[in-house]
Design an enzyme around this catalytic site. Structure first.
Site, short mmCIF file in Angstrom:
data_model
loop_
_atom_site.label_atom_id
_atom_site.label_comp_id
_atom_site.label_asym_id
_atom_site.label_seq_id
_atom_site.Cartn_x
_atom_site.Cartn_y
_atom_site.Cartn_z
N CYS A 1 -85.50 124.74 -9.38
CA CYS A 1 -84.70 124.42 -10.57
C CYS A 1 -85.29 124.97 -11.86
O CYS A 1 -84.61 125.01 -12.89
CB CYS A 1 -84.50 122.91 -10.68
SG CYS A 1 -83.78 122.16 -9.20
N HIS B 1 -82.70 121.36 -17.79
CA HIS B 1 -82.16 121.41 -16.43
C HIS B 1 -81.23 120.23 -16.23
O HIS B 1 -81.59 119.08 -16.53
CB HIS B 1 -83.30 121.38 -15.42
CG HIS B 1 -82.86 121.19 -14.01
ND1 HIS B 1 -81.83 121.90 -13.45
CD2 HIS B 1 -83.31 120.34 -13.05
CE1 HIS B 1 -81.66 121.51 -12.20
NE2 HIS B 1 -82.54 120.56 -11.93
N ASN C 1 -76.13 119.01 -10.13
CA ASN C 1 -77.38 119.76 -10.22
C ASN C 1 -77.19 121.09 -9.48
O ASN C 1 -77.12 121.11 -8.25
CB ASN C 1 -78.51 118.95 -9.59
CG ASN C 1 -79.87 119.63 -9.67
OD1 ASN C 1 -79.96 120.82 -9.94
ND2 ASN C 1 -80.92 118.87 -9.38
#
Length: 331
Positions: A125, A258, A288
């Site tokens: 990520c 993020h 996500n």
């Protein structure tokens, strides 16, 4: 390729782009899917813990490179460039098309880019922040003049739909930027970090050997451990790049972290004493999307008119590895 570095050479973002697969799933869609296997959850449970309401899943046969190419085309158009103008491609992904070659090389072929370097970055990520930092360094030293940096993921392929704590969190998508050499500063400061002692808290512990899958090729996460680490390291990274650039939190127009969990994002903003209206949020609509989440959110903020030329933007990533990093830029 540029032949030599310049002491006044900087990097700026010339254009942004993104792409989401057409298939959009609500929390209720996943609730119904899990219920068919006797696993209970609810829309309220997901929203309360994560802030996520929707995510996009790629259709069968659609790969990370397919999503990356669409995002790249939008970024090139926004930058007023063609594929022939690109001499570097960096793709951040944890869900590559193949073991090798790199997804970046596949993107290069699909775009018809005639040459230049192409490689993947694997920092989960945090991947886009890592990729942006690497491309910035190569442009500053004269190795490249104009780069595509892309985050692209098909995380739906590695989810365990018997684990309600993880399968509701992730989605697919891609985001891209065109970076180019500039006489005025754009990317101001960056920091990259990792702590390999934390490998087990977020991983997909599988590999290929002798034509067989060895281990477990599905995502595993210790949510509490990730939450605790993420909040601390995101604040640390933010303060580090601000100090490097001689800026303060008051100078930040937009925080784009993020997009993993709304509580982590809000807590990070509070620790930096940034008002909620400076926080760019897309996690509710995208879920996500790992390395794609930051460039997806950046592109959406640019195209909606939130982020405008001259704004100071703080990008942050945190993910498996355990990796984290931040980039401060004047857009």
């Amino acid at each position: 390729m540029a032949s030599s570095p310049s002491p006044t050479r900087f990097t700026r973002i010339a254009g942004t782009g993104s792409h989401l697969p057409p298939r959009r799933l609500s929390n209720q869609d996943l609730v119904d899917r899990l219920a068919a296997d006797g696993i209970e959850t609810s829309d309220d449970w997901i929203v309360e813990r994560t802030g996520i309401r929707f995510r996009h899943f790629a259709a069968e046969g659609v790969s990370a490179s397919d999503l990356a190419v669409e995002a790249a085309r939008h970024a090139l158009e926004a930058a007023g460039c063609t594929p022939a103008d690109i001499d570097l491609i960096v793709v951040a992904t944890s869900t590559p098309d193949m073991v090798f070659p790199s997804t970046a090389c596949i993107v290069q072929r699909k775009l018809g880019v005639p040459g230049g370097a192409a490689f993947d970055v694997q920092a989960v990520c945090s991947g886009f922040v890592y990729g942006l930092t690497v491309a910035d360094a190569l442009i500053r030293t004269g190795t490249a003049r104009r780069a595509l940096v892309i985050g692209a993921e098909v995380f739906s392929r590695i989810l365990d739909f018997k684990d309600r704590t993880t399968c509701v969190l992730f989605g697919d998508g891609a985001g891209a930027v065109v970076l180019e050499a500039s006489e005025t500063p754009g990317l101001l400061a960056s920091t990259l970090n990792a702590d390999g002692r934390q490998v087990e808290i977020l991983c997909t512990p599988g590999t290929v050997s002798g034509g067989r899958v060895i281990g477990e090729p599905l995502l595993r996460m210790d949510g509490q451990a990730v939450f605790k680490l993420a909040v601390g390291v995101l604040e640390e990274a933010a303060r580090k790049v601000l100090a490097q650039a001689g800026r303060t939190p008051e100078d930040v127009d937009w925080l784009i972290p993020h997009q993993a969990n709304i509580r982590i994002m809000q807590m990070t903003a509070r620790k930096m004493r940034l008002p909620a209206e400076k926080l760019v949020v897309t996690v509710d609509r995208h879920g996500n999307t790992s390395a794609a989440s930051v460039p997806l959110a950046l592109d959406e903020a640019v195209r909606s008119g939130q982020v405008q030329r001259g704004d100071t933007v703080l990008l942050e990533g945190v993910g498996g590895g355990f990796t984290w990093g931040a980039v401060l830029l004047d857009f």
